[in-house]
Each structure stands twice: as C-alpha cells, then as structure tokens.
Design an enzyme around this catalytic site. Structure first.
Site, PDB file in Angstrom:
ATOM      1  CG  HIS A  17      -1.940  -1.232   1.183  1.00 32.36           C
ATOM      2  ND1 HIS A  17      -3.024  -1.403   0.091  1.00 32.36           N
ATOM      3  CD2 HIS A  17      -1.985  -2.274   2.062  1.00 32.36           C
ATOM      4  CE1 HIS A  17      -3.465  -2.457   0.437  1.00 32.36           C
ATOM      5  NE2 HIS A  17      -3.024  -2.941   1.530  1.00 32.36           N
ATOM      6  CG  HIS A 164      -7.444  -4.057   0.878  1.00 29.79           C
ATOM      7  ND1 HIS A 164      -8.003  -3.363   1.640  1.00 29.79           N
ATOM      8  CD2 HIS A 164      -6.286  -4.627   1.064  1.00 29.79           C
ATOM      9  CE1 HIS A 164      -6.693  -3.178   2.594  1.00 29.79           C
ATOM     10  NE2 HIS A 164      -5.959  -4.071   2.091  1.00 29.79           N
ATOM     11  CG  ASP A 287      -1.730  -5.835   4.378  1.00 34.64           C
ATOM     12  OD1 ASP A 287      -1.857  -4.599   3.468  1.00 34.64           O
ATOM     13  OD2 ASP A 287      -2.314  -6.112   4.941  1.00 34.64           O
TER      14      ASP A 287
HETATM   15 MN    MN Z   1      -3.864  -4.528   2.896  1.00 38.48          MN
END
Ligand code: MN
Length: 324
Positions: A17, A164, A287
């Site tokens: 991200h 997500h 992540d």
């Molecule tokens: Mn995530």
C-alpha cells in the site's frame, strides 16, 4: 522484468500500500487515525520503500492505495480525486518501472465512471487491475448490480479486481466489536473485523450471479482468502440444503478467485488454501507497511513446498495473472 537468478527467486508482492497526499487530505483526520504512525512510510514512493524492499529481498511491488475517502465522497469529487491520484501513482511507477506496477483506485460512488477509470488506467497507464476496499458510502457491498459495470470492464480488459478490507459497517461495529475496542483496537480491523467484512463480500459476490454474467472475471483476495478456503465446503453444502436455491459455490470460488499471503504467514492456513485452490492460485504478498516485509520473506523460506512451487508463489503466478 529480469528473470529469477539461480541463487534467489525473483520476488513480487501485490498487496503493498501507499497513500496519496491529496486523498489523505480528504480522509478523516488527514488519515491520522488508523494509518497514524505509518503515514511516513505509506506516503513514500521512493527511497524509504525501496530501501525496505531491498533489505528484505523484495524485487517488485504492485502498489495500491490504502483504504481511503475515494469510495466515500460524492461522485463528482470522487471521480476527480481518483483520477488525479492514479495519475500521480503512474508517475511513481514511471520513475521506477523495474520495481513498481499499480492497481487503480476507483471512484465507485459512480460505477460507470469507475469502469471508465479502470479502462483508462489499464489501457493508457499500464495498470494491472484495480483494488476495491470494503464498502462504498460506508454501507454498500460491491455485489450490488449498480457496480457490475466495473466487473464487466475488468473482464473485457482481462485484469483482476482485488477485493480488500475496509472499515466495518458502523452497525456491525456497534453490535460486534465496540465494547472490546478500548483494550483491543485492532479487533474490528486486521484481527477479526476485516476478515468478516471481506469474507462476507466474497460470499455475496458469488451469490449475486456476478460470475454467471462474467464467466472470465478474476478476483484476488488477500490474507490467504479471508477464511473462505477453510470454510468453502461447509458454505457450499449448507447453501445447497433442501429449500435453498442450488448454487455451485465451491466451484465458482475455485474458478474465479486467487488469494495472496498478505498479512497471514501461516503454514497450516497456506496448506488449507493450497488443498482447496491449488498452487497456481496462491501469490506471495506482504501488506506493507501494515505488515513488515522480513517476516513474510522469512516465512517463505520455511514453507514445506518444492522450489518450483515456492517460485510460483513468489513470482510465476503473479507474472501470469497480471501479465508482468
Ligand atoms: Mn492490505
């Protein structure tokens, strides 16, 4: 993209991200709530991120925005904000094309515009698909018919949609989580709430008939499938009890979904996903920066799979699915 070397497999991670400053500015508290201490790393698309990738041995990230205001704002603002953020993300990929690719953020509050933005980012900017978070406007799950233009376009473009987690529905949080949040603030998010929310989204997508309408639609889910691989048989059998409308739940899940290891480095969970979906549908992810790179890479050294299968998880499956 370079080929793997003999000593170390090439490593692609695809639930990684970032946060766009203009999007953060429209997110409650400037994103300082949940993203808080991670903001410096989330907003970096250069040295900090690349340094951490290098230190852990991650060669390539497919970047996606963290859950944000884009799916919550009115359509006019959402369209512009998503477009501008995607353009800036494209600039970041352009600066390091051998290290980064991107999933688009979509202005889902205007589903037709979201479909058009998916096409623009894929066809003109080289994006690899899109990521949709939680629900839109705080309460709408994305199996609703109004969102289907997005999936129609994804099938047409042959790119996956990454489903997500987002923050839980307020009524859900009030009924299920809030009384424990003071001591356990992650209960409603990564520890449990995200899983329930996202697994529910997956179940609803399958029930909606979406995959009959779009038989080549590809969906990615993180966190080793949000519990669905463990539960898929019980869901399938129970939905098909007498009195229920027959549905090939397990078959649809196995044929349309790919899962990543994001934030869930568990060998028993991996074995379950592997037995249900097969090695070709499981992809390594971290992540970052919600989860650190190194534990993911360390875990991958320990999984009881052949070098060939490990390499599929680390890069081969992503290369095929995303056409890298
Ligand atoms: Mn995530």
């Amino acid at each position: 993209m370079p080929a793997a070397t003999a000593t170390k497999p090439y490593v692609i991670a695809l639930e990684e991200h970032y946060a766009d400053p203009a999007v953060l500015a429209r997110t409650e508290g400037g994103g300082r709530g949940r993203m808080g201490a991670l903001l410096d790393r989330l907003t970096d698309l250069g040295d900090v991120r690349l340094g951490e990738m290098d230190a852990a041995g991650i060669d390539f990230q497919v970047l996606s925005h963290a859950p944000s205001a884009i799916q919550q704002l009115d359509a006019t603002e959402s369209r512009q904000l998503a477009r501008d953020a995607n353009d800036r993300l494209h600039d970041a990929v352009d600066r390091n094309p051998e290290r980064f690719a991107a999933f688009a953020a979509l202005p889902t509050t205007d589903p037709q515009a979201a479909a058009d933005e998916l096409e623009r980012t894929v066809s003109q900017l080289g994006f690899k698909g899109a990521m949709i978070h939680g629900r839109s406007r705080g309460e709408e799950f994305h199996d609703l018919r109004k969102f289907w233009p997005i999936y129609e376009r994804a099938q047409h473009l042959d790119v996956p949609i990454y489903i997500h987690p987002g923050p839980p529905h307020p009524a859900m949080a009030a009924a299920y989580y809030n009384d424990y949040l003071q001591d356990h603030p992650f209960l409603s998010s990564a520890a449990w709430g995200f899983t329930i929310d996202t697994a529910t989204q997956v179940v609803r997508m399958i029930l909606s008939g979406l995959f009959d309408a779009y038989p080549r639609l590809k969906v990615i889910v993180g966190h080793l499938g949000e519990g669905i691989p463990y539960l898929v048989d019980r869901i399938d059998v129970s939905l098909n009890r007498p009195g229920g409308k027959p549905i090939a739940f397990k078959s649809i899940f196995s044929n349309h979904f790919w899962v990543t290891t994001s934030g869930h480095f568990s060998t028993p969970a991996l074995m379950c996903a592997l037995m249900e979906l097969g090695i070709d549908r499981i992809l390594f992810s971290v992540d970052w920066p919600y989860v650190e790179n190194q534990p993911g890479m360390d875990w991958m050294q320990t999984i009881p799979l052949s070098a060939e299968d490990r390499e599929k998880m680390l890069n081969g499956n992503a290369r095929r699915l995303l056409k890298l």
